[in-house]
Design an enzyme around this catalytic site. Structure first.
Site, PDB file in Angstrom:
ATOM      1  CG  ASP A  23      13.679 -24.558 -19.253  1.00 35.23           C
ATOM      2  OD1 ASP A  23      13.674 -24.599 -18.183  1.00 35.23           O
ATOM      3  OD2 ASP A  23      13.866 -25.959 -19.951  1.00 35.23           O
ATOM      4  NE  ARG A  77      20.507 -18.886 -17.553  1.00 32.05           N
ATOM      5  CZ  ARG A  77      20.086 -19.648 -18.388  1.00 32.05           C
ATOM      6  NH1 ARG A  77      20.884 -20.776 -18.615  1.00 32.05           N
ATOM      7  NH2 ARG A  77      18.989 -19.378 -18.986  1.00 32.05           N
ATOM      8  CE1 TYR A 135      20.162  -5.215 -20.506  1.00 35.54           C
ATOM      9  CE2 TYR A 135      20.891  -7.397 -20.470  1.00 35.54           C
ATOM     10  CZ  TYR A 135      20.912  -6.129 -19.916  1.00 35.54           C
ATOM     11  OH  TYR A 135      21.865  -5.910 -19.039  1.00 35.54           O
ATOM     12  CB  THR A 164      28.378 -15.293 -15.632  1.00 42.04           C
ATOM     13  OG1 THR A 164      29.006 -15.078 -14.301  1.00 42.04           O
ATOM     14  CG2 THR A 164      29.331 -15.403 -16.725  1.00 42.04           C
ATOM     15  N   GLY A 209      24.220   3.973 -11.797  1.00 47.70           N
ATOM     16  CA  GLY A 209      23.384   2.670 -11.382  1.00 47.70           C
ATOM     17  C   GLY A 209      24.018   2.489 -10.073  1.00 47.70           C
TER      18      GLY A 209
HETATM   19  O1  GFB Z   1      17.944 -15.088 -13.903  1.00 50.80           O
HETATM   20  P1  GFB Z   1      17.386 -15.666 -15.291  1.00 50.80           P
HETATM   21  O2  GFB Z   1      16.120 -15.056 -15.603  1.00 50.80           O
HETATM   22  O3  GFB Z   1      18.469 -15.394 -16.261  1.00 50.80           O
HETATM   23  O4  GFB Z   1      17.274 -17.181 -15.115  1.00 50.80           O
HETATM   24  P2  GFB Z   1      18.778 -15.880 -17.908  1.00 50.80           P
HETATM   25  C1  GFB Z   1      16.468 -17.878 -15.931  1.00 50.80           C
HETATM   26  C2  GFB Z   1      16.274 -19.397 -15.618  1.00 50.80           C
HETATM   27  O5  GFB Z   1      15.957 -19.680 -14.301  1.00 50.80           O
HETATM   28  C3  GFB Z   1      15.400 -20.215 -16.437  1.00 50.80           C
HETATM   29  C4  GFB Z   1      14.921 -20.355 -14.441  1.00 50.80           C
HETATM   30  O6  GFB Z   1      16.086 -21.350 -17.043  1.00 50.80           O
HETATM   31  C5  GFB Z   1      14.081 -20.258 -15.736  1.00 50.80           C
HETATM   32  O7  GFB Z   1      13.401 -21.246 -16.104  1.00 50.80           O
HETATM   33  N1  GFB Z   1      13.732 -19.904 -13.179  1.00 50.80           N
HETATM   34  C6  GFB Z   1      13.300 -20.682 -12.332  1.00 50.80           C
HETATM   35  C7  GFB Z   1      13.475 -18.671 -12.947  1.00 50.80           C
HETATM   36  N2  GFB Z   1      12.442 -20.158 -11.361  1.00 50.80           N
HETATM   37  C8  GFB Z   1      12.774 -18.485 -11.847  1.00 50.80           C
HETATM   38  C9  GFB Z   1      12.062 -17.515 -11.407  1.00 50.80           C
HETATM   39  O8  GFB Z   1      11.371 -17.456 -10.418  1.00 50.80           O
HETATM   40  N3  GFB Z   1      12.569 -16.331 -12.148  1.00 50.80           N
HETATM   41  C10 GFB Z   1      13.343 -16.242 -13.013  1.00 50.80           C
HETATM   42  N4  GFB Z   1      13.813 -15.232 -13.729  1.00 50.80           N
HETATM   43  N5  GFB Z   1      13.959 -17.498 -13.611  1.00 50.80           N
HETATM   44  C11 GFB Z   1      18.848 -13.283 -18.034  1.00 50.80           C
HETATM   45  C12 GFB Z   1      18.752 -12.438 -19.497  1.00 50.80           C
HETATM   46  O9  GFB Z   1      18.503 -14.484 -18.557  1.00 50.80           O
HETATM   47  O10 GFB Z   1      19.975 -13.155 -17.643  1.00 50.80           O
HETATM   48  C13 GFB Z   1      19.152 -11.273 -19.459  1.00 50.80           C
HETATM   49  O11 GFB Z   1      17.440 -12.551 -20.009  1.00 50.80           O
HETATM   50  C14 GFB Z   1      20.375 -11.028 -18.552  1.00 50.80           C
HETATM   51  O12 GFB Z   1      19.238 -10.655 -20.634  1.00 50.80           O
HETATM   52  C15 GFB Z   1      20.387 -11.925 -17.420  1.00 50.80           C
HETATM   53  O13 GFB Z   1      21.589 -11.548 -19.429  1.00 50.80           O
HETATM   54  C16 GFB Z   1      21.722 -11.906 -16.784  1.00 50.80           C
HETATM   55  O14 GFB Z   1      20.291 -16.178 -17.623  1.00 50.80           O
HETATM   56  O15 GFB Z   1      18.029 -16.903 -18.296  1.00 50.80           O
END
Ligand code: GFB
Length: 303
Positions: free
Chosen positions: A258, A198, A126, A154, A9
């Site tokens: 969310d 987060r 995942y 994280t 990677g």
């Molecule tokens: O980065 P993200 O997808 O990671 O963030 P997760 C998700 C959060 O950001 C949710 C909000 O609360 C979404 O509603 N959000 C707001 C957005 N706008 C956006 C946007 O444009 N794109 C995205 N993606 N989110 C992932 C996991 O979860 O994190 C993986 O699904 C992995 O497995 C990774 O562990 C680190 O923390 O929710």
């Protein structure tokens, strides 16, 4: 002593920031093809392996491509560890993810919690694939006495990220969408309610911690890389907006998920090893990431 360090990677966000003798991306070796992986390790005979390669994405990609996330990750991880064992690689470090933790569990999350319940449904495929890497490492340590370890960062963000508007993580997706909205004079769409929390960590901090861990960390249990500081998606969006000089409105899209409400983690173990480690503050890391994005656009990874 000269050490031959291989990063899988190597073109990804974290891989690009790590110092190594050899970095490989998907074009150099298909890590889901057993014969290719075995032959590659046999030929190169690395002394250290940092396994960053993974199929990754944000909450939307994780929900909608569960089969691909499970298959590609479980194959890559299983094959890389087994090829390393056969090639007698003495030290290997593999990346888990903050999503490996159970959904319903006591906070803060610690390294001892990983298997105590099902992960959040949005990224369970995942998460289970990553949890199996922890099992494989423990098994290889017990049966073969190998010094293989894993780390749990994280939510990572930074330069060289995947700036995919739909399938990327929140930081790169928001930066890209906000940049486009500013250029077109439109409003900015942000997903969910803005309430989820987060713990964001800068890719270059993860790279420094990884370089320390491959040399110094040797426990069967993973180690969490975390600032232990929570930021809401709303606060994050406000920082991105400010740094990009965006003046229009934010539109919150309730039809987008969310995800998990929060996943606060403990960095107590890391702090015991490295009490003086200074994390890059989120605002500063975002500033550098946005400067990098604007400088490199449109030559950034978007899918
Ligand atoms: O980065 P993200 O997808 O990671 O963030 P997760 C998700 C959060 O950001 C949710 C909000 O609360 C979404 O509603 N959000 C707001 C957005 N706008 C956006 C946007 O444009 N794109 C995205 N993606 N989110 C992932 C996991 O979860 O994190 C993986 O699904 C992995 O497995 C990774 O562990 C680190 O923390 O929710």
């Amino acid at each position: 002593m000269y050490t031959k360090r291989l990063v899988t990677g190597g073109t990804g966000m974290v891989g690009a920031a790590i110092t190594a003798d050899l970095k490989i991306g998907s074009r150099d070796c298909n890590l889901t093809d057993w014969n290719a992986v075995r032959d590659f390790f046999e030929a190169k005979k690395p002394q250290q392996v940092i396994h960053c390669a993974a199929k990754v994405g944000g909450v939307w990609a994780n929900m909608n491509q569960k089969g691909d996330f499970f298959r590609e990750n479980i194959l890559m991880n299983t094959f890389v560890l087994e090829a390393a064992r056969l090639a007698k690689v003495p030290k290997l470090l593999a990346f888990l993810s903050t999503c490996v933790f159970p959904d319903k569990v006591e906070y803060p999350l610690t390294e001892a919690h990983i298997h105590n319940g099902a992960p959040h449904y949005t990224n369970d495929a995942y998460a289970y694939a990553k949890r199996m890497t922890d099992i494989q490492i423990r098994a290889y340590r017990e049966q073969y006495g190998l010094k293989y370890v894993s780390v749990i960062p994280t939510n990572i963000y930074g330069k060289n990220d995947l700036f995919d508007l739909e399938n990327g993580h929140v930081v790169p997706s928001l930066i890209h969408r906000c940049f486009l909205a500013r250029e077109k004079g439109e409003d900015l769409e942000v997903w969910g309610t803005g309430k989820p929390l987060r713990e964001f960590i800068f890719a270059e901090d993860v790279a420094r911690l990884t370089e320390w861990a491959i040399e110094n960390y040797d426990e069967a249990e993973p180690i969490i890389f975390s600032t232990s500081e929570e930021t809401s998606i709303k606060e994050l969006a406000e920082m991105v907006v400010e740094l990009l000089g965006f003046k229009n409105k934010l539109i919150w899209r309730s039809d987008r998920p969310d995800g998990q409400l929060r996943k606060p983690s403990s960095h107590d173990k890391l702090k015991k090893y490295l009490p003086d480690f200074q994390f890059t503050p989120l605002y500063e890391g975002l500033k550098q990431t946005i400067e990098w994005f604007e400088h490199n656009y449109p030559n950034v990874r978007t899918h």
